[in-house]
Write an enzyme that holds these catalytic residues in place. Structure first.
Site, PDB file in Angstrom:
ATOM      1  N   GLN A 144     -14.049   7.582   9.449  1.00 53.04           N
ATOM      2  CA  GLN A 144     -13.527   6.473  10.232  1.00 53.04           C
ATOM      3  C   GLN A 144     -14.445   6.142  11.398  1.00 53.04           C
ATOM      4  OE1 GLN A 144     -11.868   3.333  11.170  1.00 53.04           O
ATOM      5  NE2 GLN A 144     -10.731   4.421   9.573  1.00 53.04           N
ATOM      6  N   ASP A 170     -17.081  15.355  19.369  1.00 51.48           N
ATOM      7  CA  ASP A 170     -16.144  15.930  18.412  1.00 51.48           C
ATOM      8  C   ASP A 170     -15.839  17.351  18.849  1.00 51.48           C
ATOM      9  OD1 ASP A 170     -15.411  15.165  15.184  1.00 51.48           O
ATOM     10  OD2 ASP A 170     -15.196  17.248  15.770  1.00 51.48           O
ATOM     11  N   SER A 221      -3.983   0.987  18.265  1.00 45.32           N
ATOM     12  CA  SER A 221      -4.078   0.619  16.845  1.00 45.32           C
ATOM     13  C   SER A 221      -3.302   1.619  15.996  1.00 45.32           C
ATOM     14  CB  SER A 221      -5.551   0.590  16.423  1.00 45.32           C
ATOM     15  OG  SER A 221      -5.688   0.370  15.047  1.00 45.32           O
ATOM     16  N   GLY A 237      -6.505   6.959  16.524  1.00 44.20           N
ATOM     17  CA  GLY A 237      -6.056   8.149  15.806  1.00 44.20           C
ATOM     18  C   GLY A 237      -4.557   8.385  15.785  1.00 44.20           C
ATOM     19  N   ALA A 238      -3.832   7.900  16.798  1.00 42.38           N
ATOM     20  CA  ALA A 238      -2.400   8.188  16.886  1.00 42.38           C
ATOM     21  C   ALA A 238      -1.608   7.255  15.980  1.00 42.38           C
ATOM     22  CB  ALA A 238      -1.922   8.061  18.329  1.00 42.38           C
ATOM     23  N   ASP A 239      -1.476   7.669  14.720  1.00 39.35           N
ATOM     24  CA  ASP A 239      -0.743   6.866  13.742  1.00 39.35           C
ATOM     25  C   ASP A 239       0.476   7.622  13.209  1.00 39.35           C
ATOM     26  OD1 ASP A 239      -2.035   8.768  12.270  1.00 39.35           O
ATOM     27  OD2 ASP A 239      -2.982   7.389  10.865  1.00 39.35           O
ATOM     28  N   LYS A 282       0.825  12.681  16.926  1.00 38.84           N
ATOM     29  CA  LYS A 282      -0.579  12.508  17.307  1.00 38.84           C
ATOM     30  C   LYS A 282      -0.688  11.832  18.674  1.00 38.84           C
ATOM     31  CE  LYS A 282      -2.364  12.153  12.571  1.00 38.84           C
ATOM     32  NZ  LYS A 282      -3.150  11.299  11.639  1.00 38.84           N
ATOM     33  N   LYS A 342       0.849  -1.195   0.000  1.00 38.60           N
ATOM     34  CA  LYS A 342       0.000   0.000   0.000  1.00 38.60           C
ATOM     35  C   LYS A 342       0.877   1.235   0.000  1.00 38.60           C
ATOM     36  CE  LYS A 342      -2.284   1.724   3.621  1.00 38.60           C
ATOM     37  NZ  LYS A 342      -3.317   1.907   4.667  1.00 38.60           N
ATOM     38  N   ARG A 379     -10.386  -1.752   7.120  1.00 36.33           N
ATOM     39  CA  ARG A 379      -9.485  -2.640   7.856  1.00 36.33           C
ATOM     40  C   ARG A 379      -9.140  -2.062   9.213  1.00 36.33           C
ATOM     41  NH1 ARG A 379      -4.945   0.573   9.142  1.00 36.33           N
ATOM     42  NH2 ARG A 379      -3.365   0.620   7.488  1.00 36.33           N
TER      43      ARG A 379
END
Length: 331
Positions: A143, A164, A300, A227-229, A233, A71, A115
């Site tokens: 998401q 939010d 994640s 969210g922390a990717d 973050k 990817k 995914r």
């Protein structure tokens, strides 16, 4: 026999081919195989420019038919404002694992969304309380909708709070998803109060500072920290990470870019304090939740093998459709 040309699949075609249930099943099977030592570790490469960056995640899926999948995603945070384009764009290439022939080129957006949500659902299956029925979802974009669809397949949710930083986004999300699910979904500006009423919390924001605080999380909660990717973050209080049972999708990635890495950088955790990778739990090597009162967190960060199994699931369904576009790159 002349090989078939490469399949070209758009986002809308992929959305029709891959259901969230199929994606969850594929991702769970992958984690089980990974935990059993049947899959080699994936690879990742990234490069940044002044305005954004590109990362490549690649994995090998050995089986009845071997696949190599890569990817290529770009992430340009100012795209929406400056170019009216998605923040994240990209492609997934599915290749034959025996001869390297490109079998399919797929838009990456729908696969990445599904995914990611599927991984949270698999984690919830093993780490949430079985009767968990109330959830708070933080960050009300695409998401979040996918996360809710996925979690609802594994948990008997009957009430949802939507939070939010943009209150209008939370309100619109609540109205749209309540209609889709037939469930009471209410927008809230009081996150601590919503958390105190919830069994599950899903965070899928672009926050750079944590907002889920240790003192606001009740005993027994399951948190999917999505969210922390990236290194900048953060969503979860480092003190909460240190106090909870932390399970990662990838130990090394979570220690580098996930919420876990902030707790380690702050001196509150060590790598050795992480309870398990999700693959170990799905494969039965370690138990998941062991008490009703423990707080469990799934950190994640997104792995290449999640992308790979979802893309292969799409490809194997797509080859039965004669009307899809094909292209001969070697022509």
């Amino acid at each position: 026999m002349k090989p078939e040309p490469t399949l070209l699949l758009s986002r809308s075609e992929i959305a029709q081919l891959l259901t969230i249930r199929e994606c969850i099943d594929a991702v769970e099977k992958m984690f089980r195989q990974l935990g059993e030592g049947k899959l080699p570790p994936p690879g990742i490469l990234g490069i940044k420019s002044e305005h954004g960056g590109l990362h490549i995640k690649a994995g090998l899926l050995p089986g009845v038919r071997d696949y190599i999948v890569a990817k290529l995603n770009t992430n340009f945070p100012r795209n929406r404002l400056e170019h009216d384009l998605p923040t994240i764009q990209g492609l997934i290439v599915v290749c034959d694992g025996v001869n390297g022939r490109p079998l399919a080129v797929l838009d990456s957006i729908d696969i990445t969304i599904k995914r990611t949500a599927a991984a949270s659902a698999v984690a919830a299956k093993y780490l949430a309380r079985p009767g968990a029925s109330v959830a708070t979802i933080c960050g009300c974009g695409q998401q979040a909708a996918a996360q809710l669809r996925a979690i609802c397949t594994v948990l008997p949710l009957h009430k949802i709070f939507a939070f939010d930083s943009d209150q209008a986004a939370a309100e619109n999300f609540a109205v749209a998803l309540a209609k889709e699910f037939g469930l009471p979904i209410g927008s809230t500006h009081d996150l601590p109060a919503a958390l105190q009423c919830s069994d599950v919390c899903i965070t899928c924001t672009t926050a750079a500072e944590f907002f889920v605080r240790n003192e606001h999380v009740p005993p027994g909660m399951f948190i999917a920290a999505v969210g922390a990717d990236d290194t900048h973050k953060q969503e979860i209080d480092p003190a909460l990470m240190a106090a909870a049972k932390v399970v990662t999708d990838s130990l090394d990635q979570s220690c580098t870019i996930g919420d876990t890495h902030h707790a380690i950088a702050g001196g509150l955790m060590r790598k050795e304090d992480i309870y398990a990778e999700l693959s170990e739990i799905v494969a039965g090597k370690k138990p998941g939740r062991t008490s009703n009162n423990e707080i469990t967190i799934f950190d994640s960060t997104g792995t290449a093998l999640e992308d790979a199994v979802a893309a292969v699931a799409v490809y194997e369904k797509a080859i039965a459709h004669s009307g899809l576009q094909r292209f001969e790159f070697a022509a």
